[in-house]
Design an enzyme around this catalytic site. Structure first.
Site, short mmCIF file in Angstrom:
data_model
loop_
_atom_site.label_atom_id
_atom_site.label_comp_id
_atom_site.label_asym_id
_atom_site.label_seq_id
_atom_site.Cartn_x
_atom_site.Cartn_y
_atom_site.Cartn_z
N GLU A 103 0.83 -1.21 0.00
CA GLU A 103 0.00 0.00 0.00
C GLU A 103 0.86 1.26 0.00
OE1 GLU A 103 -2.86 -0.58 3.18
OE2 GLU A 103 -3.91 -2.10 1.98
N GLU A 161 -1.66 -9.96 -6.29
CA GLU A 161 -1.62 -10.67 -7.57
C GLU A 161 -0.75 -9.91 -8.58
OE1 GLU A 161 -4.18 -9.77 -5.77
OE2 GLU A 161 -5.91 -11.08 -6.02
N CYS A 207 -9.55 -9.03 -7.14
CA CYS A 207 -10.37 -7.87 -7.51
C CYS A 207 -10.52 -7.84 -9.03
CB CYS A 207 -9.76 -6.58 -6.98
SG CYS A 207 -8.30 -6.02 -7.89
#
Ligand code: THU
Length: 128
Positions: free
Chosen positions: A45, A56, A87
């Site tokens: 992040e 991923e 996602c």
């Protein structure tokens, strides 16, 4: 232990290195490539939130940098017991290096095919 279980174990291990101080949601991913190697990544992040990278995407970058081009199977591990499916953006990123049958194992041990998670998809063939 099955191939997918081994991948999930590798994803759980790399997950410990995730950098997720903002969401506290650590994710790990492990890819089995067609060259037989396993490539792992975790989410990273950023204080500028949209700049974060998913696990991923991180694993795919490691694979490509090492010369790998085909994902045979991928496992994704999140917090214990939770089912983390990729996602939407990561489904498309996986699609680039996979095919309809490519196995996607989620943190609770469920197996999907890429086609289950991204049906009727757009991919490299469309640009040929
Ligand atoms: N995340 C992943 O790494 N992979 C996914 O497929 C779902 C979400 C990360 C992004 C962010 O760092 C955190 O999980 C919370 O969304």
């Amino acid at each position: 232990m099955s191939r997918n279980d081994e991948l999930l174990r590798a994803a759980e291990n790399i997950r410990q290195n995730a950098y997720a101080p903002y969401s506290s949601y650590k994710v790990g991913a492990a890819i089995l490539a067609d060259n037989g190697k396993v490539y792992c990544g975790c989410n990273v992040e950023n204080a500028a939130y949209p700049e974060g990278v998913c696990a991923e995407a991180s694993a795919i970058s490691v694979m490509v940098a090492d010369g790998g081009r085909q994902i045979m199977a991928i496992a994704i591990a999140g917090p214990k017991g939770e089912q983390v499916t990729p996602c939407g953006g990561c489904r498309q990123k996986i699609r680039e290096f996979a095919n309809a049958e490519t196995s996607i194992t989620t943190g609770d041990g469920r197996d999907f095919n890429l086609d289950d998670l991204l049906p009727v998809s757009f991919g490299p063939e469309n640009l040929k």
